[in-house]
Enzyme design. Structure first.
Site, short mmCIF file in Angstrom:
data_model
loop_
_atom_site.label_atom_id
_atom_site.label_comp_id
_atom_site.label_asym_id
_atom_site.label_seq_id
_atom_site.Cartn_x
_atom_site.Cartn_y
_atom_site.Cartn_z
N HIS A 92 -43.81 5.12 -67.43
CA HIS A 92 -42.57 5.74 -67.93
C HIS A 92 -42.43 5.67 -69.45
CE1 HIS A 92 -40.86 1.67 -68.25
NE2 HIS A 92 -39.82 2.20 -68.86
N ASP A 93 -42.95 4.63 -70.06
CA ASP A 93 -42.85 4.49 -71.53
C ASP A 93 -44.17 4.73 -72.24
OD1 ASP A 93 -40.18 4.09 -72.01
OD2 ASP A 93 -40.28 1.91 -72.11
N LYS A 96 -44.61 5.87 -75.86
CA LYS A 96 -44.38 4.99 -77.01
C LYS A 96 -45.68 4.62 -77.70
CE LYS A 96 -39.94 3.04 -75.64
NZ LYS A 96 -39.17 1.84 -75.25
N HIS A 147 -34.51 9.05 -69.38
CA HIS A 147 -33.37 8.77 -70.28
C HIS A 147 -32.27 9.84 -70.17
CE1 HIS A 147 -34.48 5.15 -72.43
NE2 HIS A 147 -35.73 5.61 -72.53
N ASP A 175 -35.02 0.58 -65.80
CA ASP A 175 -35.31 0.53 -67.24
C ASP A 175 -34.18 -0.16 -67.99
OD1 ASP A 175 -36.60 1.24 -69.73
OD2 ASP A 175 -35.19 2.90 -69.91
#
Length: 272
Positions: A92-93, A96, A147, A175
């Site tokens: 999910h991240d 980054k 988000h 999250d």
């Protein structure tokens, strides 16, 4: 747990170097996590006990995948969906890895420009996942939309409740919970009950109510029987969590049962 965090670091490092996502490492992590599906207490303990690791981004990805697996079970999802949720949590991240690390690890408040760059990680993550054939649209949208908020105030598209994918709604709750419940360089670690109160405050209207409520009701029950240190120095034990006030449990202190929703004297300082 530590091995999975280390593998997660390798995956992020590959992305930062401009390489493709390492499919085998993602599958290895998700398979290891799925093995622990039955042992809820071990999962939560592993998250709670490894709070000292500095590599927040990598640890957070593992934590979210663990919480997502649990939440998927509590929602009654099938085995295949649980496996997909784990993989979505792991990834999910992943965007980054393309964000400037100085911004990502900045200890102070982000500028507006820096926050706009951070927000791009959902798009970056989707771009990384898009060419991966074995990731279905639900998983890719989970990465892209985690988000987004039910009231349309999220990013990157400002989607509302009915347009947000199920996996994204689940990942969003996990999250936020892990982020609030973690110690960061700019934030002291707090108790799960402080986190639950914050989740109830910020989640109403911005998160799917059923998913949020299911998560909080189940996660709080795990702490029944836990020892806690009170603000008075006394050691207590969590004995009950009222459904209407999940963040204010009944605590047994020196043989007396204290309802924290009615007591001005006592407050939980930390789990022990």
């Amino acid at each position: 747990y530590n091995q999975n965090v280390s593998s997660m670091k390798d995956i992020f490092t590959d992305i930062a170097k401009g390489n493709k996502v390492n499919i085998h490492k993602v599958l290895n992590i998700s398979n290891e996590i799925f093995k622990d599906t039955q042992d809820v207490y071990t999962i939560i303990d592993s998250i709670s006990e490894i709070r000292e690791i500095d590599d927040y981004t990598y640890r957070h990805s593992i934590n979210v995948s663990l919480y997502a697996m649990l939440l998927g079970k509590w929602l009654g999802l099938g085995e295949q969906s649980l496996k997909e949720l784990i993989q979505t949590g792991v990834l999910h991240d992943i965007g980054k890895g393309r964000v400037d690390q100085d911004i990502l690890n900045k200890p102070g408040k982000l500028t507006d420009e820096e926050f706009e760059e951070i927000k791009k990680h959902t798009i970056y993550g989707y771009e990384i996942c898009k060419p991966v054939i074995w990731l279905n649209d639900d998983m890719k949208n989970g990465v892209l939309m985690h988000h987004e908020k039910s009231d349309g105030s999220g990013y990157p598209f400002g989607l509302k409740e009915d347009k947000i994918s199920l996996y994204a709604k689940i990942i969003s709750v996990c999250d936020v919970y892990d982020a609030l419940n973690s110690r960061r360089v700019y934030k002291e670690e707090q108790t799960p009950f402080d986190t639950i109160k914050q989740m109830m405050d910020i989640g109403m209207g911005t998160m799917n109510y059923k998913i949020l409520h299911t998560f909080l009701q189940n996660i709080v029950s795990i702490y029944i029987g836990s020892k806690v240190k009170m603000n008075t120095g006394d050691i207590g034990e969590i004995v009950f969590t009222p459904p209407e006030k999940l963040h204010m449990p009944i605590v047994k202190i020196n043989g007396e049962y204290i309802d924290l929703s009615k007591s001005k004297k006592y407050k939980i300082e930390k789990l022990i």
